[in-house]
Design a protein around this motif. Structure first.
Motif, PDB file in Angstrom:
ATOM      1  N   ARG A  10       0.815  -1.227   0.000  1.00  0.00           N
ATOM      2  CA  ARG A  10       0.000   0.000   0.000  1.00  0.00           C
ATOM      3  C   ARG A  10       0.846   1.273   0.000  1.00  0.00           C
ATOM      4  O   ARG A  10       0.363   2.347   0.392  1.00  0.00           O
ATOM      5  CB  ARG A  10      -0.953   0.006   1.192  1.00  0.00           C
ATOM      6  CG  ARG A  10      -1.944  -1.163   1.199  1.00  0.00           C
ATOM      7  CD  ARG A  10      -2.923  -1.057   2.342  1.00  0.00           C
ATOM      8  NE  ARG A  10      -3.867  -2.170   2.319  1.00  0.00           N
ATOM      9  CZ  ARG A  10      -4.866  -2.312   3.190  1.00  0.00           C
ATOM     10  NH1 ARG A  10      -5.028  -1.405   4.161  1.00  0.00           N
ATOM     11  NH2 ARG A  10      -5.675  -3.344   3.099  1.00  0.00           N
ATOM     12  N   ASP A  11       2.083   1.156  -0.423  1.00  0.00           N
ATOM     13  CA  ASP A  11       2.967   2.319  -0.481  1.00  0.00           C
ATOM     14  C   ASP A  11       3.048   2.816  -1.924  1.00  0.00           C
ATOM     15  O   ASP A  11       3.622   2.155  -2.781  1.00  0.00           O
ATOM     16  CB  ASP A  11       4.360   1.940   0.027  1.00  0.00           C
ATOM     17  CG  ASP A  11       5.295   3.142   0.095  1.00  0.00           C
ATOM     18  OD1 ASP A  11       4.818   4.274  -0.145  1.00  0.00           O
ATOM     19  OD2 ASP A  11       6.494   2.946   0.372  1.00  0.00           O
ATOM     20  N   GLU A  12       2.443   3.953  -2.197  1.00  0.00           N
ATOM     21  CA  GLU A  12       2.405   4.512  -3.541  1.00  0.00           C
ATOM     22  C   GLU A  12       3.447   5.596  -3.759  1.00  0.00           C
ATOM     23  O   GLU A  12       3.412   6.305  -4.760  1.00  0.00           O
ATOM     24  CB  GLU A  12       1.008   5.083  -3.823  1.00  0.00           C
ATOM     25  CG  GLU A  12      -0.121   4.067  -3.667  1.00  0.00           C
ATOM     26  CD  GLU A  12      -1.478   4.663  -3.985  1.00  0.00           C
ATOM     27  OE1 GLU A  12      -1.513   5.779  -4.541  1.00  0.00           O
ATOM     28  OE2 GLU A  12      -2.501   4.021  -3.678  1.00  0.00           O
ATOM     29  N   THR A  13       4.393   5.715  -2.831  1.00  0.00           N
ATOM     30  CA  THR A  13       5.365   6.801  -2.897  1.00  0.00           C
ATOM     31  C   THR A  13       6.186   6.753  -4.173  1.00  0.00           C
ATOM     32  O   THR A  13       6.330   7.765  -4.881  1.00  0.00           O
ATOM     33  CB  THR A  13       6.305   6.753  -1.683  1.00  0.00           C
ATOM     34  OG1 THR A  13       5.517   6.799  -0.477  1.00  0.00           O
ATOM     35  CG2 THR A  13       7.270   7.925  -1.712  1.00  0.00           C
ATOM     36  N   ASN A  14       6.746   5.586  -4.496  1.00  0.00           N
ATOM     37  CA  ASN A  14       7.605   5.472  -5.686  1.00  0.00           C
ATOM     38  C   ASN A  14       6.828   5.763  -6.964  1.00  0.00           C
ATOM     39  O   ASN A  14       7.339   6.427  -7.881  1.00  0.00           O
ATOM     40  CB  ASN A  14       8.224   4.078  -5.749  1.00  0.00           C
ATOM     41  CG  ASN A  14       9.211   3.832  -4.628  1.00  0.00           C
ATOM     42  OD1 ASN A  14       9.790   4.773  -4.095  1.00  0.00           O
ATOM     43  ND2 ASN A  14       9.399   2.571  -4.266  1.00  0.00           N
ATOM     44  N   TYR A  15       5.602   5.279  -7.019  1.00  0.00           N
ATOM     45  CA  TYR A  15       4.781   5.486  -8.213  1.00  0.00           C
ATOM     46  C   TYR A  15       4.486   6.961  -8.431  1.00  0.00           C
ATOM     47  O   TYR A  15       4.689   7.508  -9.518  1.00  0.00           O
ATOM     48  CB  TYR A  15       3.488   4.679  -8.077  1.00  0.00           C
ATOM     49  CG  TYR A  15       2.400   5.059  -9.054  1.00  0.00           C
ATOM     50  CD1 TYR A  15       2.616   5.003 -10.428  1.00  0.00           C
ATOM     51  CD2 TYR A  15       1.146   5.461  -8.600  1.00  0.00           C
ATOM     52  CE1 TYR A  15       1.619   5.353 -11.325  1.00  0.00           C
ATOM     53  CE2 TYR A  15       0.144   5.802  -9.481  1.00  0.00           C
ATOM     54  CZ  TYR A  15       0.385   5.755 -10.842  1.00  0.00           C
ATOM     55  OH  TYR A  15      -0.606   6.103 -11.724  1.00  0.00           O
ATOM     56  N   ILE A  41      -4.769   3.575 -15.239  1.00  0.00           N
ATOM     57  CA  ILE A  41      -5.444   2.290 -15.091  1.00  0.00           C
ATOM     58  C   ILE A  41      -4.744   1.515 -13.986  1.00  0.00           C
ATOM     59  O   ILE A  41      -3.518   1.438 -13.951  1.00  0.00           O
ATOM     60  CB  ILE A  41      -5.450   1.495 -16.416  1.00  0.00           C
ATOM     61  CG1 ILE A  41      -6.207   0.165 -16.236  1.00  0.00           C
ATOM     62  CG2 ILE A  41      -4.046   1.265 -16.950  1.00  0.00           C
ATOM     63  CD1 ILE A  41      -6.458  -0.551 -17.548  1.00  0.00           C
ATOM     64  N   VAL A  42      -5.524   0.979 -13.047  1.00  0.00           N
ATOM     65  CA  VAL A  42      -4.991   0.246 -11.900  1.00  0.00           C
ATOM     66  C   VAL A  42      -5.328  -1.227 -12.056  1.00  0.00           C
ATOM     67  O   VAL A  42      -6.496  -1.598 -12.197  1.00  0.00           O
ATOM     68  CB  VAL A  42      -5.584   0.788 -10.576  1.00  0.00           C
ATOM     69  CG1 VAL A  42      -5.061  -0.018  -9.396  1.00  0.00           C
ATOM     70  CG2 VAL A  42      -5.242   2.264 -10.399  1.00  0.00           C
ATOM     71  N   GLN A  51      -8.744   1.315  -2.013  1.00  0.00           N
ATOM     72  CA  GLN A  51      -9.147   2.568  -2.634  1.00  0.00           C
ATOM     73  C   GLN A  51      -7.922   3.476  -2.772  1.00  0.00           C
ATOM     74  O   GLN A  51      -7.349   3.902  -1.784  1.00  0.00           O
ATOM     75  CB  GLN A  51     -10.227   3.255  -1.786  1.00  0.00           C
ATOM     76  CG  GLN A  51     -11.535   2.488  -1.723  1.00  0.00           C
ATOM     77  CD  GLN A  51     -12.213   2.401  -3.082  1.00  0.00           C
ATOM     78  OE1 GLN A  51     -12.067   3.300  -3.920  1.00  0.00           O
ATOM     79  NE2 GLN A  51     -12.949   1.326  -3.309  1.00  0.00           N
ATOM     80  N   HIS A  52      -7.510   3.702  -4.008  1.00  0.00           N
ATOM     81  CA  HIS A  52      -6.330   4.512  -4.260  1.00  0.00           C
ATOM     82  C   HIS A  52      -6.715   5.986  -4.393  1.00  0.00           C
ATOM     83  O   HIS A  52      -7.738   6.327  -4.999  1.00  0.00           O
ATOM     84  CB  HIS A  52      -5.625   4.045  -5.536  1.00  0.00           C
ATOM     85  CG  HIS A  52      -5.177   2.616  -5.481  1.00  0.00           C
ATOM     86  ND1 HIS A  52      -4.007   2.227  -4.866  1.00  0.00           N
ATOM     87  CD2 HIS A  52      -5.754   1.479  -5.965  1.00  0.00           C
ATOM     88  CE1 HIS A  52      -3.875   0.917  -4.969  1.00  0.00           C
ATOM     89  NE2 HIS A  52      -4.923   0.440  -5.630  1.00  0.00           N
ATOM     90  N   VAL A  53      -5.869   6.823  -3.846  1.00  0.00           N
ATOM     91  CA  VAL A  53      -6.096   8.267  -3.930  1.00  0.00           C
ATOM     92  C   VAL A  53      -5.939   8.699  -5.387  1.00  0.00           C
ATOM     93  O   VAL A  53      -5.021   8.242  -6.081  1.00  0.00           O
ATOM     94  CB  VAL A  53      -5.087   9.024  -3.042  1.00  0.00           C
ATOM     95  CG1 VAL A  53      -5.290  10.533  -3.153  1.00  0.00           C
ATOM     96  CG2 VAL A  53      -5.211   8.555  -1.602  1.00  0.00           C
ATOM     97  N   PRO A  54      -6.838   9.541  -5.896  1.00  0.00           N
ATOM     98  CA  PRO A  54      -6.723   9.990  -7.295  1.00  0.00           C
ATOM     99  C   PRO A  54      -5.353  10.606  -7.570  1.00  0.00           C
ATOM    100  O   PRO A  54      -4.789  11.314  -6.742  1.00  0.00           O
ATOM    101  CB  PRO A  54      -7.849  11.021  -7.420  1.00  0.00           C
ATOM    102  CG  PRO A  54      -8.834  10.631  -6.370  1.00  0.00           C
ATOM    103  CD  PRO A  54      -8.027  10.088  -5.230  1.00  0.00           C
ATOM    104  N   LEU A  55      -4.841  10.325  -8.756  1.00  0.00           N
ATOM    105  CA  LEU A  55      -3.545  10.851  -9.168  1.00  0.00           C
ATOM    106  C   LEU A  55      -3.720  12.266  -9.709  1.00  0.00           C
ATOM    107  O   LEU A  55      -4.646  12.538 -10.476  1.00  0.00           O
ATOM    108  CB  LEU A  55      -2.949   9.952 -10.251  1.00  0.00           C
ATOM    109  CG  LEU A  55      -1.579  10.349 -10.801  1.00  0.00           C
ATOM    110  CD1 LEU A  55      -0.509  10.204  -9.727  1.00  0.00           C
ATOM    111  CD2 LEU A  55      -1.237   9.477 -12.014  1.00  0.00           C
TER     112      LEU A  55
END
Length: 238
Positions: A10-15, A41-42, A51-55
């Motif tokens: 659940r770590d989206e930092t790198n992305y 697209i996920v 639930q991913h935070v909107p980019l």
């Protein structure tokens, strides 16, 4: 331009950092990144979806979609190839009309065969090594019916999509296995015997049917593995 990121634990930092670097690079090089045309697209196969935070890029929210078209291939968030099959079938069936017109004009079979290869088969086999191995039986039958329809019009036997896939898969696998600079070359490692490639583990059928796994199995099914090219040090890899 495509940015691919792996979200683990659940770590989206790198992305998100990679996306920010892309936006910064565009700004530094006097390029304008059109956020309205940018799609996200996920792909997530976990039972409990997160639930991913909107980019966001430059303060604007990127639209998240369930499917997208990339280099002519329709990719969906569940990596099924139903949408791609439907698009290829529709486009190919439209070309059958012109094949019928050639038949009515009494064009010789060689002319119709050339037309089929250039306008119908080229569509049915577009990026076939990417999606055909993971297609379900229904999708394969849908596309093969178009080949059989063309056979009846032309009056000659046509190569099946399965045969074309096998030929192209072998050619592509040999190309990667023989190129040490290719990013996927490391997946084609020889066993100590030098007669077979090391099999890749796959816990899901989705991964087992992917290109790399199928390519390794295809090369292992050959009577003899091709010789490896000389390495950078000048010695031959066995």
């Amino acid at each position: 331009m495509t940015v691919v990121g792996l979200i683990s634990n659940r770590d989206e930092t790198n992305y998100r950092s990679e996306v920010s670097r892309l936006a910064g690079w565009c700004s530094d090089n006097n390029l304008s990144l059109n956020v309205e045309k940018t799609k996200e697209i996920v792909v997530d196969f976990r039972r409990a979806h997160t639930q991913h935070v909107p980019l966001t890029i430059n303060g604007a929210t990127v639209e998240r979609v369930s499917s997208t078209k990339f280099l002519g291939v329709h990719i969906t968030e569940d990596l099924s190839w139903t949408d791609n099959t439907a698009a290829l079938a529709k486009k190919s069936q439209q070309r059958l009309y012109f094949l019928h017109k050639l038949k009515r004009a009494r064009a010789p079979p060689p002319i119709m065969y050339t037309f089929y290869r250039g306008t119908i088969e080229s569509i049915l086999t577009s990026c076939i090594t990417v999606w055909y191995g993971a297609c379900n039986a229904s999708c394969r039958k849908t596309l093969q019916r178009i080949v059989r329809a063309a056979e009846k019009i032309i009056g000659v036997s046509l190569p099946s999509l399965q045969d074309i896939y096998g030929t192209r898969l072998t050619r592509k696998a040999l190309c990667i296995a023989g190129d040490p600079t290719h990013p996927s070359h490391s997946f084609f490692s020889l066993l100590p015997s030098g007669r077979r490639l090391r099999s890749l583990q796959a816990r899901t059928s989705r991964l087992k049917d992917s290109f790399i796994h199928q390519a390794v199995r295809k090369l292992n099914s050959l009577p003899n593995l091709p010789p490896r090219p000389p390495s950078a040090s000048g010695t031959t890899e066995l």
